[in-house]
Design a protein around this motif. Structure first.
Motif, PDB file in Angstrom:
ATOM      1  N   ALA A  50       6.747  -9.478  -5.410  1.00  0.00           N
ATOM      2  CA  ALA A  50       5.984  -8.688  -4.440  1.00  0.00           C
ATOM      3  C   ALA A  50       6.876  -7.600  -3.862  1.00  0.00           C
ATOM      4  N   VAL A  51       6.335  -6.397  -3.776  1.00  0.00           N
ATOM      5  CA  VAL A  51       7.072  -5.282  -3.185  1.00  0.00           C
ATOM      6  C   VAL A  51       6.803  -5.261  -1.675  1.00  0.00           C
ATOM      7  N   ASP A  52       7.850  -5.417  -0.921  1.00  0.00           N
ATOM      8  CA  ASP A  52       7.852  -5.372   0.549  1.00  0.00           C
ATOM      9  C   ASP A  52       7.213  -6.611   1.179  1.00  0.00           C
ATOM     10  N   VAL A  64      -4.640 -13.401  -1.302  1.00  0.00           N
ATOM     11  CA  VAL A  64      -3.236 -13.196  -0.949  1.00  0.00           C
ATOM     12  C   VAL A  64      -2.383 -13.537  -2.162  1.00  0.00           C
ATOM     13  N   ILE A  65      -1.424 -12.678  -2.413  1.00  0.00           N
ATOM     14  CA  ILE A  65      -0.532 -12.879  -3.558  1.00  0.00           C
ATOM     15  C   ILE A  65       0.379 -14.083  -3.300  1.00  0.00           C
ATOM     16  N   HIS A  66       0.512 -14.927  -4.305  1.00  0.00           N
ATOM     17  CA  HIS A  66       1.508 -16.000  -4.259  1.00  0.00           C
ATOM     18  C   HIS A  66       2.690 -15.554  -5.111  1.00  0.00           C
ATOM     19  N   ALA A  67       3.668 -14.977  -4.447  1.00  0.00           N
ATOM     20  CA  ALA A  67       4.797 -14.414  -5.184  1.00  0.00           C
ATOM     21  C   ALA A  67       5.873 -15.461  -5.422  1.00  0.00           C
ATOM     22  N   LYS A  68       6.607 -15.286  -6.524  1.00  0.00           N
ATOM     23  CA  LYS A  68       7.793 -16.126  -6.718  1.00  0.00           C
ATOM     24  C   LYS A  68       8.984 -15.480  -6.012  1.00  0.00           C
ATOM     25  N   PHE A  69       8.917 -14.145  -5.936  1.00  0.00           N
ATOM     26  CA  PHE A  69       9.984 -13.376  -5.279  1.00  0.00           C
ATOM     27  C   PHE A  69       9.348 -12.260  -4.450  1.00  0.00           C
ATOM     28  N   THR A  70       9.994 -11.922  -3.344  1.00  0.00           N
ATOM     29  CA  THR A  70       9.573 -10.738  -2.575  1.00  0.00           C
ATOM     30  C   THR A  70      10.805  -9.900  -2.288  1.00  0.00           C
ATOM     31  N   LEU A  71      10.676  -8.595  -2.485  1.00  0.00           N
ATOM     32  CA  LEU A  71      11.766  -7.682  -2.122  1.00  0.00           C
ATOM     33  C   LEU A  71      11.318  -6.893  -0.896  1.00  0.00           C
ATOM     34  N   SER A  72      11.884  -7.216   0.248  1.00  0.00           N
ATOM     35  CA  SER A  72      11.563  -6.530   1.495  1.00  0.00           C
ATOM     36  C   SER A  72      12.384  -5.244   1.542  1.00  0.00           C
ATOM     37  N   THR A 122       3.872 -17.921   0.464  1.00  0.00           N
ATOM     38  CA  THR A 122       3.374 -16.794  -0.325  1.00  0.00           C
ATOM     39  C   THR A 122       4.478 -15.819  -0.759  1.00  0.00           C
ATOM     40  N   ALA A 123       5.600 -15.801  -0.045  1.00  0.00           N
ATOM     41  CA  ALA A 123       6.643 -14.809  -0.363  1.00  0.00           C
ATOM     42  C   ALA A 123       7.660 -15.327  -1.386  1.00  0.00           C
TER      43      ALA A 123
END
Ligand SMILES: NC(=O)C1=CN([C@@H]2O[C@H](COP(=O)(O)OP(=O)(O)OC[C@H]3O[C@@H](n4cnc5c(N)ncnc54)[C@H](O)[C@@H]3O)[C@@H](O)[C@H]2O)[C@@H](O)CC1
Ligand SMILES: Nc1ncnc2c1ncn2[C@@H]1O[C@H](COP(=O)(O)OP(=O)(O)O)[C@@H](O)[C@H]1O
Ligand SMILES: [K+]
Length: 504
Positions: free
Chosen positions: A162-164, A192-200, A216-217
């Motif tokens: 996920a981006v941000d 809502v996206i269930h991300a494995k990774f998020t880049l804030s 989710t993040a």
């Protein structure tokens, strides 16, 4: 610089609200050449994507209409340039896109990125999805094609970066966006996206770490886009507590505090035996290293049968000296705790209030006044509500507390002038004039009866020796979660075993 969003003891990580992030972004954009921030953001996404999925055959990037989508387009251009095969689905309109996004669209087109009207089929676990649908500009629940793409991404075999912010999650609160409001639970079919990774990007967002954020993040990374630390104050922070120094050889039990645990309504009173809750708190205090632990059960009948641990000393309420003790009051206290609360609030030098003590205070204006008076006499008090207890104290419902956990913790601090631990996934620790901390340790194995009593006892043990109640609370919550994180995976985590796993 790209880094994992993991604090170390020497450096807390600031979390910024969307409003502050907007101001930071505007200040950064004002001193940089045009499009630079979005290009840095896209490059950061592309680099992390390559590191996470080096063997991806296909990278699907779902881009939304705003600048989050612009970051996705920029990442697409970069990834295509690095040799990846990229498929972009874009919900935007070139005529309405921001100048940054239009520039990134042109770069993606020039790089030969493939644009498709619908998500690609047949992604494998080695491939990658990138969610660039919505970021901090999300205002309402995703619908229509955006909701369809979210469902497709969640159903895909490929992991999602996920981006941000995961789309559909509020960056400020960690609750999900629903029409006109925020929800504290993941309803079936929630978009809502269930991300494995998020880049804030640029700043770290608090919603990634509390409420539904952790579910989710996934693993959170942070890239500050090479901007210096911002002047805007953080709405909360992530902290790691340093290991405790070894005990001096010449110390004795008097150095480590007297803890008096008051609670445990007996079976005889209302047919609801809750003596175990007080015993769990006392056991936790003992294993956490308290010098002496006294157990005051609100049930005379139980006195002959308890405690199972010889180290615990039984006391009648009249025999406790609250001025010389750290009092932990309320665990399993039922209705019986009502009668002792006025004295407890009046005389305890240091006080942890949990469970039924909080429920009685919520229902009794005189007790609330007594609690507020403790602040004026500078006596340390820590409240440890779960969301429903917090709601009772605030005169609201648990749903509203969960919809904005930082705000709820701050409201409790404002109302009572105490240190507050709002429990749950991503516990919030707040106190007057302190930046709230979101705890990062712990996991859903703690969702079992009695672990809150263990926290109350542990908190008492730390409050007995750490003069600052906020620091004591931060340490206790961090250790409580860490004990759960290190608990043997093959063994059922029960509250008693958790208490026994604590360390001085
Ligand atoms: N401009 C720049 O240089 C930078 C932008 N950044 C990125 O920009 C993002 C913020 O961009 P924006 O302010 O454009 O916000 P978003 O891209 O998050 O979304 C805003 C757009 O989506 C629409 N929208 C909101 N909710 C919607 C919904 N449920 N369904 C459909 N459309 C919806 C809004 O009307 C608006 O057009 C950040 O999250 C970050 O990803 C950062 O990377 C920093 C640099
Ligand atoms: N999903 C979860 N993730 C992290 N911590 C959790 C989770 N569920 C519960 N906890 C923690 O477990 C404890 C439960 O406390 P509480 O709700 O008071 O339970 P009880 O009253 O049964 O002791 C709290 O410290 C809470 O933060
Ligand atoms: K996103």
């Amino acid at each position: 610089m790209l880094r994992p969003a993991v604090p170390d003891p020497s450096r807390p990580l600031p979390l910024h609200a969307v409003s502050a992030t907007r101001a930071i972004e505007a200040a950064a954009a004002a001193i940089l050449p045009p499009h630079t921030l979005m290009q840095r953001a896209g490059l950061a996404v592309a680099r992390l994507a390559r590191a996470l999925a080096p063997h991806a055959r296909t990278i699907w990037i779902a881009c939304g209409p705003g600048n989050n989508g612009g970051d996705g387009l920029e990442a697409a251009a970069q990834l295509q340039g690095l040799g990846s095969s990229v498929v972009v689905t874009w919900l935007g309109d070139p005529d309405r896109a921001s100048p940054d996004t239009r520039a990134s669209l042109a770069r993606a087109q020039a790089a030969g990125v493939g644009f498709a009207p619908a998500p690609p089929d047949g992604l494998t676990p080695r491939d990658l999805c990138i969610d660039a649908l919505l970021g901090i500009g999300a205002r309402r629940a995703p619908q229509g094609r955006m909701a369809e793409w979210i469902a497709a991404m969640n159903a895909s075999a490929a992991p999602t970066l996920a981006v941000d912010v995961p789309t559909g999650l509020s960056a400020d609160t960690g609750s999900t966006l629903i029409s006109g409001a925020q929800s504290d639970h993941l309803a079936p079919g929630s978009s809502v996206i269930h991300a494995k990774f998020t880049l804030s990007l640029l700043t770290l967002k608090p919603g990634l770490f509390t409420a539904l954020g952790r579910d989710t993040a996934g693993t959170v990374w942070w890239d500050d886009l090479d901007m210096p630390p911002p002047a805007e104050s953080a709405v909360a922070e992530l902290r790691a507590t340093p290991p405790r120094p070894p005990r001096p050889q010449a110390s004795h039990k008097g150095h480590w505090g007297d803890i008096a645990v008051i609670g445990g309504e007996g079976l005889a009173r209302r047919g609801r035996g809750m003596t175990g809750a007080a015993q769990l708190a006392a056991t936790a205090a003992l294993h956490a290293g308290a010098g002496r632990v006294m157990l005051c059960l609100l049930d005379e009948g139980a006195l002959s049968a308890l405690p199972e641990q010889a180290e615990l000393m039984l006391r009648r309420f009249e025999a406790i000296d609250p001025q010389r003790s750290t009092v932990v009051c309320g665990c399993g206290g039922g209705e019986a705790v009502q009668t002792v609360l006025p004295e407890v609030l009046e005389h305890s030098a240091r006080l942890v209030l949990d469970a039924d003590a909080l429920n009685r205070i919520a229902a009794d204006a005189e007790l609330r006044t007594r609690l507020q008076r403790r602040q004026q006499s500078h006596r340390a008090t820590v409240l440890t509500p779960h969301p429903l207890e917090a709601a009772r104290l605030l005169g609201t419902d648990a749903h509203s507390v969960q919809a904005d956990r930082i705000a709820a913790a701050r409201a409790l601090v404002a109302a009572f002038g105490c240190t507050v631990i709002l429990k749950g996934s991503g516990s919030i620790i707040a106190a007057p004039d302190r930046t709230p901390v979101i705890n990062t340790t712990g996991n859903a194995r703690l969702a079992t009866g009695g672990t809150g009593d263990v926290l109350a006892g542990l908190c008492g043990a730390r409050l007995a020796v750490v003069p600052d109640p906020f620091e004591a609370a931060v340490t206790a919550v961090q250790e409580h979660g860490a004990a759960a994180d290190h608990f043997p995976p093959a063994q059922a985590l029960t509250a008693l075993r958790l208490a026994q796993a604590l360390q001085p």
